[in-house]
Design an enzyme around this catalytic site. Structure first.
Site, PDB file in Angstrom:
ATOM      1  N   HIS A 108       2.942  29.048  23.596  1.00 41.62           N
ATOM      2  CA  HIS A 108       3.884  28.604  24.611  1.00 41.62           C
ATOM      3  C   HIS A 108       5.305  28.727  24.055  1.00 41.62           C
ATOM      4  O   HIS A 108       5.630  28.130  23.033  1.00 41.62           O
ATOM      5  CB  HIS A 108       3.609  27.153  25.012  1.00 41.62           C
ATOM      6  CG  HIS A 108       2.421  27.007  25.909  1.00 41.62           C
ATOM      7  ND1 HIS A 108       2.167  25.866  26.638  1.00 41.62           N
ATOM      8  CD2 HIS A 108       1.428  27.873  26.227  1.00 41.62           C
ATOM      9  CE1 HIS A 108       1.064  26.025  27.353  1.00 41.62           C
ATOM     10  NE2 HIS A 108       0.596  27.231  27.101  1.00 41.62           N
ATOM     11  N   TYR A 157       6.350  17.986  32.015  1.00 40.27           N
ATOM     12  CA  TYR A 157       6.497  16.545  31.864  1.00 40.27           C
ATOM     13  C   TYR A 157       7.345  16.078  33.050  1.00 40.27           C
ATOM     14  O   TYR A 157       8.487  16.541  33.218  1.00 40.27           O
ATOM     15  CB  TYR A 157       7.215  16.199  30.558  1.00 40.27           C
ATOM     16  CG  TYR A 157       6.448  16.532  29.303  1.00 40.27           C
ATOM     17  CD1 TYR A 157       5.783  15.537  28.591  1.00 40.27           C
ATOM     18  CD2 TYR A 157       6.405  17.836  28.801  1.00 40.27           C
ATOM     19  CE1 TYR A 157       5.091  15.829  27.424  1.00 40.27           C
ATOM     20  CE2 TYR A 157       5.709  18.143  27.636  1.00 40.27           C
ATOM     21  CZ  TYR A 157       5.057  17.134  26.952  1.00 40.27           C
ATOM     22  OH  TYR A 157       4.371  17.426  25.793  1.00 40.27           O
ATOM     23  N   LYS A 208       3.183  14.616  19.289  1.00 38.28           N
ATOM     24  CA  LYS A 208       3.422  14.484  17.855  1.00 38.28           C
ATOM     25  C   LYS A 208       2.255  13.923  17.052  1.00 38.28           C
ATOM     26  O   LYS A 208       2.256  14.022  15.819  1.00 38.28           O
ATOM     27  CB  LYS A 208       4.653  13.590  17.626  1.00 38.28           C
ATOM     28  CG  LYS A 208       5.953  14.227  18.055  1.00 38.28           C
ATOM     29  CD  LYS A 208       6.211  15.508  17.305  1.00 38.28           C
ATOM     30  CE  LYS A 208       7.301  16.347  17.921  1.00 38.28           C
ATOM     31  NZ  LYS A 208       7.222  17.738  17.531  1.00 38.28           N
ATOM     32  N   PRO A 239       1.742   9.711  23.256  1.00 38.12           N
ATOM     33  CA  PRO A 239       1.499  11.152  23.336  1.00 38.12           C
ATOM     34  C   PRO A 239       2.639  11.948  23.940  1.00 38.12           C
ATOM     35  O   PRO A 239       2.638  13.178  23.873  1.00 38.12           O
ATOM     36  CB  PRO A 239       0.237  11.247  24.208  1.00 38.12           C
ATOM     37  CG  PRO A 239       0.197   9.969  24.972  1.00 38.12           C
ATOM     38  CD  PRO A 239       0.819   8.930  24.090  1.00 38.12           C
ATOM     39  N   TYR A 267      10.678  19.211  19.526  1.00 41.57           N
ATOM     40  CA  TYR A 267       9.368  19.494  20.096  1.00 41.57           C
ATOM     41  C   TYR A 267       8.571  20.470  19.223  1.00 41.57           C
ATOM     42  O   TYR A 267       7.365  20.287  19.030  1.00 41.57           O
ATOM     43  CB  TYR A 267       9.528  20.069  21.502  1.00 41.57           C
ATOM     44  CG  TYR A 267       8.264  20.053  22.329  1.00 41.57           C
ATOM     45  CD1 TYR A 267       7.870  18.903  23.008  1.00 41.57           C
ATOM     46  CD2 TYR A 267       7.446  21.176  22.454  1.00 41.57           C
ATOM     47  CE1 TYR A 267       6.714  18.869  23.775  1.00 41.57           C
ATOM     48  CE2 TYR A 267       6.295  21.160  23.216  1.00 41.57           C
ATOM     49  CZ  TYR A 267       5.935  20.004  23.870  1.00 41.57           C
ATOM     50  OH  TYR A 267       4.784  19.983  24.631  1.00 41.57           O
TER      51      TYR A 267
END
Length: 402
Positions: free
Chosen positions: A72, A201, A297, A293, A393
């Site tokens: 991704h 998200y 991580k 979550p 991220y």
């Protein structure tokens, strides 16, 4: 029975550590109170930082991940239906993440350990570390009704939040920091194509949602729900209806739905134990830290612990340098606290805290909500802000030993 490193816990961190140690000829034995089927039955995250991917390749367990995993190059943040893509590859100068389920990497590690005929004791009872402050620690356990003593040089506690390893550190030595959030995540898995090629998200007035995936034909979705909710409260139909309210309208309009193959509700907490080392005992992964979550991580922080401990064990056995073992806790905790902060930050911005006063921030709830909306708007509206999110991220680089 003797070995160089006793590993308590056969989740992905314990298995990865064992496999890496084996590449350097460092003997290790894994003990776990449950069996392999139970471990593979735990549905967990599936986003791997580049550091984890590199460790899997170094351990020789990356073939299926490289063939079946999905790289991704970005993900999306949705704020009340408005979508912003975080271009990881561009914003970080080339870094990406890998979408490959934790269950799958755990299965690969189990298969590799079995193929190498490395000793593993599942269903081990009364696992107890002893004399970990000495130069001759050992672990006792019962297996198939027989009592064993495993003499070792070092003990790696990879046995999770409820394991015995952290409790081995005297209470007056360890400091535990914890924040329990006033909501949980309802996870839902279905054999339907993902609604988007990258993760979304989503923050909305209805609460948080995450659109994730496991493969081109299997989707994983999450909803923020009250801690008082039960699985039986959530029919498949109710889940899909609520998910569509929280995702961007254009995504909801085209998503495929289907029967669930797994549903569960997980509470959210931030937790850190300091120090992560006591004598020749090292805490790894969930034994020392838990993150919400949001931000992916948990498994990746465990991998960075493994990377640091592997470097230390390699130097100890290849160069005879035992002084380096004192670096473990400090190095591991620097990355842990950064990951904890990012996960807390993402959780705070993306979730509805209701009347909880946002975890003790001592302000009126709506005021806090507006602050978080402003915070998210600022970061999404600025290239520098998006770059900060992207760098966090994909994960910070692993720290080298001194």
């Amino acid at each position: 029975m003797t070995t160089q490193v006793a590993i308590i816990g056969s989740g992905p961190s314990g298995l990865l550590l064992g496999q890496l140690l084996n590449t350097q000829g460092i003997s290790n034995v894994i003990l776990d109170r449950v069996d392999g089927d139970y471990i593979l039955g735990r549905i967990r995250a599936g986003i791997l930082e580049q550091g984890f991917v590199d460790l899997a390749r170094e351990a020789g367990v990356a073939e299926r991940m490289d063939n079946e995993g999905h790289v991704h190059e970005g993900f999306e943040l949705s704020m009340n239906g408005e979508r912003t893509r975080i271009d990881l590859k561009t914003l970080t100068g080339g870094d990406t993440v890998m979408c490959y389920g934790q269950v799958e990497i755990t299965r690969d590690l189990m298969d590799a350990r079995q193929a190498a005929e490395l000793p593993t004791y599942y269903n081990a009872e009364k696992v107890t570390p002893h004399e970990v402050k000495s130069d001759k620690p050992y672990v006792t356990f019962v297996h198939d009704g027989e009592e064993y003593r495993l003499d070792c040089d070092y003990v790696a506690g990879c046995d999770g939040f409820h394991g015995v390893s952290r409790q081995t550190i005297p209470a007056e030595i360890r400091t535990e920091h914890e924040r329990v959030y006033p909501f949980g995540w309802l996870g839902f898995m279905a054999d339907v194509p993902p609604c988007n090629h990258e993760l979304i998200y989503a923050m909305s007035d209805h609460g948080f949602a995450l659109a994730s995936q496991r493969s081109a034909t299997r989707s994983r979705y999450y909803l923020q729900v009250p801690l008082t909710d039960k699985i039986e409260d959530w029919s498949d139909e109710r889940f899909w209806d609520e998910l569509k309210k929280r995702l961007p309208a254009d995504v909801a309009a085209t998503m495929e739905t289907g029967p669930s193959i797994e549903k569960s509700i997980a509470p959210l907490r931030s937790f850190v134990c300091e120090p992560m080392q006591y004598g020749n005992l090292f805490l790894v992964g969930d034994a020392a830290h838990i993150v919400p979550p949001t931000g992916a991580k948990g498994l990746n922080l465990a991998a960075s612990d493994v990377a640091t401990l592997f470097k230390i064990m390699t130097r100890v056995y290849k160069e005879g340098d035992k002084e380096c073992i004192s670096q473990y806790s400090d190095i591991a905790l620097r990355r842990v606290w950064n990951g904890e902060r990012f996960s807390w930050w993402m959780t705070s911005m993306m979730h509805d805290f209701g009347d909880d006063l946002s975890g003790g921030n001592n302000m009126e709830p709506l005021m806090y909500k507006r602050f978080m909306e402003s915070e998210l708007n600022y970061y999404l509206g600025s290239e520098n802000g998006r770059k900060v999110i992207a760098e966090q991220y994909v994960g910070l680089p692993y720290e080298d030993l001194k």
